[in-house]
Design an enzyme around this catalytic site. Sequence first.
Site, PDB file in Angstrom:
ATOM      1  N   CYS A 134       0.832  -1.203   0.000  1.00  0.00           N
ATOM      2  CA  CYS A 134       0.000   0.000   0.000  1.00  0.00           C
ATOM      3  C   CYS A 134       0.866   1.252   0.000  1.00  0.00           C
ATOM      4  CB  CYS A 134      -0.935  -0.002   1.204  1.00  0.00           C
ATOM      5  SG  CYS A 134      -1.982   1.457   1.279  1.00  0.00           S
ATOM      6  N   CYS A 137      -0.416   4.104   2.115  1.00  0.00           N
ATOM      7  CA  CYS A 137      -0.206   3.924   3.562  1.00  0.00           C
ATOM      8  C   CYS A 137       1.244   4.186   3.942  1.00  0.00           C
ATOM      9  CB  CYS A 137      -0.526   2.490   4.005  1.00  0.00           C
ATOM     10  SG  CYS A 137      -1.989   1.763   3.291  1.00  0.00           S
ATOM     11  N   ASP A 138       2.167   3.668   3.170  1.00  0.00           N
ATOM     12  CA  ASP A 138       3.559   3.607   3.623  1.00  0.00           C
ATOM     13  C   ASP A 138       4.536   4.460   2.818  1.00  0.00           C
ATOM     14  OD1 ASP A 138       2.834   1.793   5.591  1.00  0.00           O
ATOM     15  OD2 ASP A 138       3.005   0.094   4.238  1.00  0.00           O
TER      16      ASP A 138
END
Length: 310
Positions: A134, A137-138
């Site tokens: 992701c 997300c990261d």
Amino acid sequence: MEHIKLLILGSGPAGYTAAIYAGRAGLTPVLYEGLQPGGQLTTTTEVENFPGFPDGIDANGLMDNMRAQAERFGTDIRGAMVVKTDLSAAPYHLWLDDESEVTCDALIICTGASAKYLGLADEEKYRGQGVSACATCDGFFYRKKKVAVVGGGDTACEEASYLAGLAEKVYLIVRKPYLRATQIMQERVLSNPKIEVLFETNTVGLYGDNGVEGAHVVFRKGEADERRYDLPIDGFFLAIGHKPNSDVFRPWVKTDETGYILTEDDSPRTGIPGVYAAGDVADPHYRQAVVAAGSGAKAAIEAERYLATL
Ligand code: NDP
């Protein structure tokens, strides 16, 4: 056999939010956690884009908070997983992997989707230490670093473009000699000076003493001009597709060809009275925790209204 008024399947943001709403409405829901307690977020580290946490929050901490909030309003959280369903008529009948069976009046399916991985042992070894599925997300953790994205579809191109806004260099590792993504996404990737597309390349391993420090890759694997080399990177992002966890419901609910549950009119209604789908299992587009939480709330509100009619 136990009969449950409102059953919620899944313990990601959709499932817990549905439980919080249903619990506050006095429905005393039962929630089965499923395969991955806490859902997909637990595979990441810090969450910085969930509103309400200006300094970010540890992903597991966020899910623990949601669980505690669901319990506070009377949710009965159980650790089993559904293996078979009969949704042909109410009350709905479900079989669990602990060999128990239950029936329910209303059902909220929040079983999520699982990112596909290549199946390398190193992906497990470095999960959360440089391996991610992701970018949204990261990606932030790789500012001014080198990363690789695996895949040649729209998701991979989108993730590579997103990461190029943060990272110093993005390698897009594509197993075929062409991209599968839509034209506009291909153009965006190919014209970005920070992105280098490595066609006909496969990843066979990762290395690093302190998290991911590089990938072992092979160009034209099995061909006469095969070339193996090491690609120094700090982050390795998988973007080879997701699989919605809808198999056990597929005989009853409508899905698209990938398996995402189709719902009616931008609502969580599946078309089966009292059966709702929320979160990533019904969302091929956004796949964000906050979106899943919102759809869980909608499903609980729908279920409350439905149960009031019985
Ligand atoms: P896709 O199935 O479209 O693409 C998957 C990619 O991963 C392909 O390039 C595939 O390679 C590659 N791949 C699969 N398995 C492996 C493997 N084991 N090793 C190496 N590479 C592998 O998935 P997406 O998630 O990209 O897209 C899913 C759907 O969502 C599509 O319909 C897409 O158009 C849509 N989408 C739309 C977006 C938008 O409109 N903004 C954004 C994101 C997705 P190969 O080509 O060789 O099979």
